[in-house]
Design a protein around this motif. Sequence first.
Motif, PDB file in Angstrom:
ATOM      1  N   GLY A 139      -1.352  32.678  12.792  1.00  0.00           N
ATOM      2  CA  GLY A 139      -1.051  31.699  13.827  1.00  0.00           C
ATOM      3  C   GLY A 139      -2.239  31.343  14.696  1.00  0.00           C
ATOM      4  O   GLY A 139      -2.072  30.973  15.872  1.00  0.00           O
ATOM      5  N   LYS A 140      -3.445  31.422  14.139  1.00  0.00           N
ATOM      6  CA  LYS A 140      -4.670  31.214  14.921  1.00  0.00           C
ATOM      7  C   LYS A 140      -5.377  29.891  14.631  1.00  0.00           C
ATOM      8  O   LYS A 140      -6.409  29.614  15.254  1.00  0.00           O
ATOM      9  N   LEU A 141      -4.880  29.106  13.709  1.00  0.00           N
ATOM     10  CA  LEU A 141      -5.562  27.846  13.381  1.00  0.00           C
ATOM     11  C   LEU A 141      -5.182  26.735  14.347  1.00  0.00           C
ATOM     12  O   LEU A 141      -4.018  26.579  14.737  1.00  0.00           O
ATOM     13  N   THR A 142      -6.159  25.932  14.722  1.00  0.00           N
ATOM     14  CA  THR A 142      -5.908  24.712  15.479  1.00  0.00           C
ATOM     15  C   THR A 142      -5.380  23.652  14.507  1.00  0.00           C
ATOM     16  O   THR A 142      -5.350  23.863  13.284  1.00  0.00           O
ATOM     17  N   GLU A 143      -4.993  22.511  15.041  1.00  0.00           N
ATOM     18  CA  GLU A 143      -4.549  21.419  14.165  1.00  0.00           C
ATOM     19  C   GLU A 143      -5.682  20.977  13.247  1.00  0.00           C
ATOM     20  O   GLU A 143      -5.468  20.665  12.070  1.00  0.00           O
ATOM     21  N   ALA A 144      -6.907  20.970  13.780  1.00  0.00           N
ATOM     22  CA  ALA A 144      -8.068  20.608  12.959  1.00  0.00           C
ATOM     23  C   ALA A 144      -8.278  21.646  11.863  1.00  0.00           C
ATOM     24  O   ALA A 144      -8.629  21.306  10.727  1.00  0.00           O
ATOM     25  N   GLY A 145      -8.055  22.919  12.213  1.00  0.00           N
ATOM     26  CA  GLY A 145      -8.200  23.973  11.225  1.00  0.00           C
ATOM     27  C   GLY A 145      -7.162  23.880  10.123  1.00  0.00           C
ATOM     28  O   GLY A 145      -7.461  24.093   8.937  1.00  0.00           O
ATOM     29  N   LYS A 146      -5.915  23.558  10.493  1.00  0.00           N
ATOM     30  CA  LYS A 146      -4.850  23.394   9.494  1.00  0.00           C
ATOM     31  C   LYS A 146      -5.155  22.224   8.561  1.00  0.00           C
ATOM     32  O   LYS A 146      -4.952  22.313   7.337  1.00  0.00           O
ATOM     33  N   SER A 147      -5.639  21.144   9.127  1.00  0.00           N
ATOM     34  CA  SER A 147      -5.990  19.973   8.317  1.00  0.00           C
ATOM     35  C   SER A 147      -7.118  20.297   7.345  1.00  0.00           C
ATOM     36  O   SER A 147      -7.070  19.916   6.165  1.00  0.00           O
ATOM     37  N   LEU A 148      -8.127  21.016   7.841  1.00  0.00           N
ATOM     38  CA  LEU A 148      -9.246  21.394   6.977  1.00  0.00           C
ATOM     39  C   LEU A 148      -8.773  22.288   5.843  1.00  0.00           C
ATOM     40  O   LEU A 148      -9.167  22.092   4.686  1.00  0.00           O
ATOM     41  N   LEU A 149      -7.932  23.265   6.147  1.00  0.00           N
ATOM     42  CA  LEU A 149      -7.419  24.160   5.113  1.00  0.00           C
ATOM     43  C   LEU A 149      -6.670  23.380   4.033  1.00  0.00           C
ATOM     44  O   LEU A 149      -6.891  23.600   2.827  1.00  0.00           O
ATOM     45  N   GLN A 150      -5.810  22.474   4.426  1.00  0.00           N
ATOM     46  CA  GLN A 150      -5.053  21.680   3.451  1.00  0.00           C
ATOM     47  C   GLN A 150      -5.980  20.877   2.546  1.00  0.00           C
ATOM     48  O   GLN A 150      -5.797  20.833   1.318  1.00  0.00           O
ATOM     49  N   ARG A 151      -6.986  20.251   3.149  1.00  0.00           N
ATOM     50  CA  ARG A 151      -7.909  19.431   2.359  1.00  0.00           C
ATOM     51  C   ARG A 151      -8.773  20.295   1.432  1.00  0.00           C
ATOM     52  O   ARG A 151      -9.036  19.919   0.284  1.00  0.00           O
ATOM     53  N   MET A 152      -9.204  21.450   1.915  1.00  0.00           N
ATOM     54  CA  MET A 152     -10.016  22.327   1.074  1.00  0.00           C
ATOM     55  C   MET A 152      -9.213  22.875  -0.095  1.00  0.00           C
ATOM     56  O   MET A 152      -9.742  23.075  -1.191  1.00  0.00           O
ATOM     57  N   GLN A 153      -7.940  23.110   0.106  1.00  0.00           N
ATOM     58  CA  GLN A 153      -7.084  23.563  -0.994  1.00  0.00           C
ATOM     59  C   GLN A 153      -6.953  22.485  -2.068  1.00  0.00           C
ATOM     60  O   GLN A 153      -6.961  22.787  -3.271  1.00  0.00           O
ATOM     61  N   VAL A 154      -6.873  21.233  -1.645  1.00  0.00           N
ATOM     62  CA  VAL A 154      -6.835  20.116  -2.601  1.00  0.00           C
ATOM     63  C   VAL A 154      -8.140  20.048  -3.393  1.00  0.00           C
ATOM     64  O   VAL A 154      -8.135  19.893  -4.625  1.00  0.00           O
ATOM     65  N   VAL A 155      -9.271  20.180  -2.681  1.00  0.00           N
ATOM     66  CA  VAL A 155     -10.583  20.114  -3.333  1.00  0.00           C
ATOM     67  C   VAL A 155     -10.753  21.256  -4.327  1.00  0.00           C
ATOM     68  O   VAL A 155     -11.237  21.065  -5.451  1.00  0.00           O
TER      69      VAL A 155
END
Length: 420
Positions: A94-110
């Motif tokens: 529960g430590k990710l910011t909204e920017a962090g969550k967005s980055l994680l989602q995009r990196m998983q796609v990549v």
Amino acid sequence: MTKNKTITYLFIFLFSLTGLLAAQTTKEEFLSDPLFAGGLYRPYSYGNSTLTPAPAGYLPFYISHYGRHGSRWVISPSCHIGPIKILSEANAAGKLTEAGKSLLQRMQVVAADAENRYGDLAPLGAKEERGIAERMFQSYPQVFSGKCFVYNRSTQVPRCILSMAAFDERLKELNPDITMLREASQRNKYLNNDAAIKADTIRKLQSVFLKKHFQPARFIANLISDTSYAKQAISDPEKFANQIFSAAVNIPNLDYLHFTLLDVFTPEELFILWQADNMFMYYLVGPSGINGGKATKSASLLLKNILDCADSAIKNMNVSADIRFGHDSYIIPLLALLEIQDMNIQETDPEKIYRAWNNFKASPMGANLQIIFFKNGSNDDILVKLLHCEKEVRIPVPTDIAPYYHWKDFKAYYEKKVRE
């Protein structure tokens, strides 16, 4: 040498020096195009460049080419695995910011897109090579007319072989009468290069630069909300940021992925991370004095092959083009060995390397060197012109008709460099 020729050659030297100073990279230039952050991962870009017509009566008859493979997927999964692991664990806590969550989602796609394709030629890479081949054909139709012969060779790496295939395919479509010979064997070792000094040594220099200039606090706070947690979770903040940077700059090579990762960095952070990336390649295979000139000298076998093949083509008139495919680690030393303007500058200050030399100009994806040969009906006075990424470039060979050079002068100058 006559007085007039002396004055001419002096003028050419001063003109080249002026061009050199004007061509130095600035921070403003870097920030003018987001793709420049890619450095070696910058996709190939062709802008309509004006080509100087050959002197009256001279027609092209032979081309010598060396090209880097086209756009590809990133080489190693490390730039995906490490950050995804850290971001996933932070998300679970529960430590990710909204920017962090967005980055994680995009990196998983990549990462899913790159799975089992690391280092492979991307669809854009084949498109780039077809475009280069088509423009070469259209610019010099005399070379590829009628029943002509083109000799192609590549390293044994699949992305180079597929680049060669895409290039050849387009030439064959434009003239079905072209006879092609393709090779990808150990015999052509001169097409690639081993690093002159160990990469581990350079990584340490790169790390020193990043620790001095990159301030990770803002970057990490934008992704992870808990500072104390972040300090425990990320043991090497510079490495963490650099891995995400490496993943981000590769995405433009995958032109079907319609998003970016560069938005997690500020322009200043991109500039610093790119400088560190640029420094690495400059030290490894560039004209830097830190490798004792070994990197530049390592291109001697390739240069010898270029000279020998040209001699044979001129003598026997049985080859229209010698096409070679390899990697950034060899076109960069070749450009330095040829002393092509802006490609052989030595800079000892790490803070100033980017001003003297940069990777997105030296070797973007699909980077190529073309040497075009012209004659006026006989072999008495053959002329050559050099193109780097399809733009005319100057070399220090004396000439009275720049950007054209007399083959006899060109050959004598570079044969001496091969022997040294």
